[in-house]
Design a protein around this motif. Structure first.
Motif, mmCIF file in Angstrom:
data_model
loop_
_atom_site.group_PDB
_atom_site.id
_atom_site.type_symbol
_atom_site.label_atom_id
_atom_site.label_comp_id
_atom_site.label_asym_id
_atom_site.label_seq_id
_atom_site.Cartn_x
_atom_site.Cartn_y
_atom_site.Cartn_z
ATOM 1 N N ASN A 83 15.178 -29.915 -46.828
ATOM 2 C CA ASN A 83 14.752 -28.770 -47.621
ATOM 3 C C ASN A 83 15.300 -27.513 -46.955
ATOM 4 O O ASN A 83 14.919 -27.183 -45.826
ATOM 5 C CB ASN A 83 13.230 -28.712 -47.707
ATOM 6 C CG ASN A 83 12.722 -27.637 -48.637
ATOM 7 O OD1 ASN A 83 13.377 -26.627 -48.865
ATOM 8 N ND2 ASN A 83 11.524 -27.847 -49.169
ATOM 9 N N ALA A 84 16.201 -26.809 -47.626
ATOM 10 C CA ALA A 84 16.853 -25.644 -47.040
ATOM 11 C C ALA A 84 15.871 -24.529 -46.709
ATOM 12 O O ALA A 84 16.183 -23.640 -45.896
ATOM 13 C CB ALA A 84 17.929 -25.121 -47.997
ATOM 14 N N THR A 118 9.869 -32.208 -36.270
ATOM 15 C CA THR A 118 11.228 -31.789 -36.643
ATOM 16 C C THR A 118 11.302 -30.359 -37.157
ATOM 17 O O THR A 118 12.393 -29.807 -37.253
ATOM 18 C CB THR A 118 11.797 -32.725 -37.718
ATOM 19 O OG1 THR A 118 10.964 -32.653 -38.884
ATOM 20 C CG2 THR A 118 11.850 -34.154 -37.225
ATOM 21 N N THR A 119 10.164 -29.778 -37.500
ATOM 22 C CA THR A 119 10.157 -28.432 -38.080
ATOM 23 C C THR A 119 9.208 -27.529 -37.305
ATOM 24 O O THR A 119 8.284 -27.995 -36.640
ATOM 25 C CB THR A 119 9.724 -28.474 -39.559
ATOM 26 O OG1 THR A 119 8.445 -29.097 -39.657
ATOM 27 C CG2 THR A 119 10.729 -29.248 -40.401
ATOM 28 N N VAL A 123 15.669 -34.828 -39.990
ATOM 29 C CA VAL A 123 14.963 -34.891 -41.261
ATOM 30 C C VAL A 123 14.136 -36.171 -41.307
ATOM 31 O O VAL A 123 14.685 -37.273 -41.180
ATOM 32 C CB VAL A 123 15.948 -34.850 -42.446
ATOM 33 C CG1 VAL A 123 15.187 -34.935 -43.768
ATOM 34 C CG2 VAL A 123 16.802 -33.589 -42.386
ATOM 35 N N ARG A 124 12.837 -36.037 -41.468
ATOM 36 C CA ARG A 124 11.952 -37.186 -41.673
ATOM 37 C C ARG A 124 12.030 -37.572 -43.149
ATOM 38 O O ARG A 124 11.860 -36.728 -44.027
ATOM 39 C CB ARG A 124 10.516 -36.837 -41.274
ATOM 40 C CG ARG A 124 10.334 -36.554 -39.789
ATOM 41 C CD ARG A 124 8.925 -36.076 -39.479
ATOM 42 N NE ARG A 124 7.941 -37.122 -39.732
ATOM 43 C CZ ARG A 124 7.493 -37.983 -38.820
ATOM 44 N NH1 ARG A 124 7.938 -37.913 -37.572
ATOM 45 N NH2 ARG A 124 6.609 -38.902 -39.131
ATOM 46 N N THR A 125 12.270 -38.852 -43.414
ATOM 47 C CA THR A 125 12.477 -39.272 -44.795
ATOM 48 C C THR A 125 12.119 -40.733 -44.974
ATOM 49 O O THR A 125 11.942 -41.468 -43.993
ATOM 50 C CB THR A 125 13.943 -39.033 -45.212
ATOM 51 O OG1 THR A 125 14.121 -39.361 -46.587
ATOM 52 C CG2 THR A 125 14.889 -39.887 -44.378
ATOM 53 N N ASP A 128 28.537 -22.916 -45.554
ATOM 54 C CA ASP A 128 27.961 -22.177 -46.681
ATOM 55 C C ASP A 128 26.502 -22.551 -46.946
ATOM 56 O O ASP A 128 25.876 -22.083 -47.896
ATOM 57 C CB ASP A 128 28.778 -22.388 -47.954
ATOM 58 C CG ASP A 128 28.800 -23.844 -48.426
ATOM 59 O OD1 ASP A 128 28.131 -24.699 -47.796
ATOM 60 O OD2 ASP A 128 29.483 -24.139 -49.432
ATOM 61 N N GLY A 129 25.939 -23.441 -46.104
ATOM 62 C CA GLY A 129 24.546 -23.838 -46.230
ATOM 63 C C GLY A 129 24.293 -25.064 -47.077
ATOM 64 O O GLY A 129 23.151 -25.535 -47.161
#
Length: 635
Positions: free
Chosen positions: A384-385, A371-372, A600-602, A432-433
């Protein structure tokens, strides 16, 4: 035969209930004028089929209506949702239920049912020899049915309780002392199962049943394969957890590791007979591409009658309602295709399962969802931004190249099911993030409204909302076994999809595992079977015969067929896998800055940690205070 000094004593009222009421209901009672005689009952094929149908209904097949607590469990109440074996493993979790305890609100054990069934089987055995209205061939087959049902019954008892009381003949109600049968050792019990499987294989019809509904030699061998592999595993992996107590000291649970090889040998022998017979093959063995492989695999379970070359034994469902059909389609359909049913989406495939499927460009290895950009796949801390997430135009794109069987087994976000795009979304990233995840909100961006769960109303999406407990909380929906033409109805157990109890790929995988664990058998034949299964899933590259490859294939090929639960038990690694374990989810999130999806892996939301109690490797024996039997460890 080694016996403990305590005896199998039912309470007096239980004896009366089982032995007198049970006898009065039996078709096999003879002499009294108000009961049908055995000759009269078995004088026609219709009579034989009717009586056998009643017994077949009691065979402890773990189908759609099996739970860790009960078999043939399909009443009309909402409390039985989410208690099926698939959600007790790392393959799935319930939309509301996270527990893996087999001793839940629907607490039940097979002990009483198993011995009631055994009594009926023994009654049939008694009457067969005195029949005069049927041929010797029919009598021989009936005796084979007795052996098959007895083997299946004691297999179900042994894998739950270890050593059990072996009641091989009808007991005389007037001989009270004769009713007290002590537990045999676990090894003696498994030896008995093997011997009765052999007898069934000798007496039953030698040709496969064309409709796969009746036990034949091949069904008996498939049962022997499954039971022998279970017994061998218990013996080989017994020392992974150290049980103590009187049941252990008396050999009622546990076997020496040296016993493993004899059971592996019996598994291998049974599998080789089936494989080399040429009676069975894989359904649509050579698909043109992965899409075709997906549909072929799906069709096997939507209607097993499509795949009779692969099915060895089928349990048919042709009536509806509590006690007859199943509720699989109602429980399993995602929220958007719920029809009139108020409790959909109960089975949620886990990210762990999705990660296990291979990619076609990386054969022979599990392929976790990346995913990242850093490729880290073991971080479950949530959004995580500061991370650089991979972006996708369509949520389906992240699964491109995965094993065809995955798409026939689970519903991935934005895929089509019953002409409906299944929307599974956990949130969005505001312009706006700021991340808004797992909150029911909306936002206007350039005149268009966006919703955290992907649509404006709960009826229009299938993921992550807590509405009604009807949404997946893992990011995936359930598909395997669902009927594409069935619309869930307001009512219970309307599904009549048939269940494949024994399937040829299970035999191939039993064989491969037994060969690897024992060093016996033919590794070339085992590797061939392993790769045949993969090629039916559109894989082109052979992989080596290793225990890791076989166990992965077993998990994926047989997923949701109620094998994983027992595989973790028999190989004694349930407590290793489930120690303060949280199952995993994949959250699709729409980034409103780019209008692309990130993932997002969670940990599964509202899941929590679960731990397998090793005492659960064996079930508690009920009524030991009255019967005098030694209880299983740690109860």
């Amino acid at each position: 035969m080694k016996k403990n000094t305590f005896y199998f004593r039912y309470s007096i009222w239980m004896l009366i209930l089982i032995l007198t009421v049970g006898c009065s209901d039996s078709f096999l009672d003879v002499k009294p004028t108000d009961k049908i005689t055995g000759d009269a009952l078995f004088s026609s094929q219709e009579g034989i089929d009717a009586y056998l149908a009643n017994l077949y209904r009691q065979i402890p097949i773990e189908d759609f209506n099996a739970t860790p607590e009960a078999l043939n469990y399909n009443p009309g109440d909402a409390n039985n949702a989410g208690r099926y074996p698939i959600i007790f493993t790392d393959n799935a979790i319930g939309s509301e239920n996270s527990s893996i305890s087999p001793l839940g609100a629907n607490d039940y054990n097979y002990w009483e049912s198993g011995y009631r069934f055994n009594k009926e089987i023994n009654l049939l055995k008694d009457v067969i020899g005195n029949l005069t209205s049927v041929s010797e061939e029919v009598k021989r087959n009936l005796m084979g049915q007795v052996y098959f049902m007895k083997a299946y019954n004691y297999y179900a008892l042994a894998k739950r309780y270890g050593g059990v009381s072996l009641i091989t003949d009808t007991q005389d109600f007037l001989n009270v002392e004769g009713l007290y049968v002590p537990r045999s050792t676990e090894e003696e019990t498994w030896d008995y199962v093997m011997a009765v499987c052999d007898s069934a294989a000798v007496y039953l019809d030698q040709d496969p049943d064309p409709k796969r509904r009746k036990a034949t030699k091949w069904v008996a061998l498939a049962l022997k394969s499954r039971a022998a592999l279970h017994a061998a595993s218990v013996a080989k992996f017994w020392d992974k957890y150290e049980f103590t107590g009187k049941a252990v000291d008396n050999g009622l649970v546990g076997m020496p590791e040296s016993a493993a090889d004899k059971y592996y040998a019996q598994c291998i022998q049974a599998c080789e007979e089936i494989i080399k017979s040429g009676n069975f093959s894989l359904y649509k063995q050579n698909p043109a591409n992965p899409n075709e492989a997906t549909e072929n695999y799906r069709l096997i379970f939507e209607d097993p009658n499509n795949a009779l070359e692969e099915a060895i034994f089928i349990k048919g469902f042709n009536e509806i309602g509590a006690g007859y059909g199943s509720n699989q389609d109602n429980w399993g359909n995602p929220n958007q295709t719920r029809g009139a049913w108020p409790h959909p989406g109960r089975f949620n495939p886990t990210l762990e399962l999705i990660d296990e499927y291979e990619r076609y460009d990386n054969p022979g290895k599990s392929s976790p969802i990346v995913t990242t950009k850093d490729g880290v796949v073991n971080d479950y801390s949530g959004y995580n931004a500061r991370k650089e997430y991979l972006e996708f135009d369509d949520p389906q794109d992240i699964f491109e190249g995965k094993d065809a069987r995955m798409f026939a087994t689970v519903i991935v976000p934005n895929s089509i099911w019953k002409d409906t795009k299944i929307i599974i979304q956990a949130g969005y990233i505001q312009p706006d993030g700021k991340a808004v995840i797992m909150a029911d909100e909306r936002m206007d961006v350039n005149g268009k409204m966006y919703y955290t769960f992907g649509a404006s109303d709960p009826a229009l999406y299938s993921g992550f909302s807590t509405f009604g407990g009807n949404m997946t909380r893992t990011g995936f929906g359930f598909k395997k076994f669902l009927n594409s033409s069935y619309t869930p109805r307001l009512g219970w157990n309307f599904s009549t999809t048939d269940w494949i109890d024994f399937r040829y790929p299970e035999v191939l995988l039993d064989y491969a595992e037994a060969v690897l664990e024992s060093g016996q058998g033919d590794p070339v034949l085992a590797a061939e079977g392993l790769n045949l299964i993969r090629k039916r899933a559109a894989h082109k590259t052979d992989i080596p015969l290793t225990i890791e490859n076989v166990l992965r294939e077993r998990r994926l090929e047989l997923v949701y067929e109620n094998k994983r639960y027992w595989d973790l038990l028999r190989r004694r690694n349930y407590h290793e896998i489930f120690t303060q374990r949280e199952r995993k989810a994949l959250m699709p999130v729409l980034d409103l800055r780019t209008m692309k999806y990130i993932f997002v892996r969670t940990n599964v939301p509202r899941g929590g940690q679960v731990t397998f109690n090793p005492s659960w490797y064996y079930k508690p024996i009920p009524g030991v205070g009255v019967s005098g039997l030694i209880q299983n460890p740690h109860y």
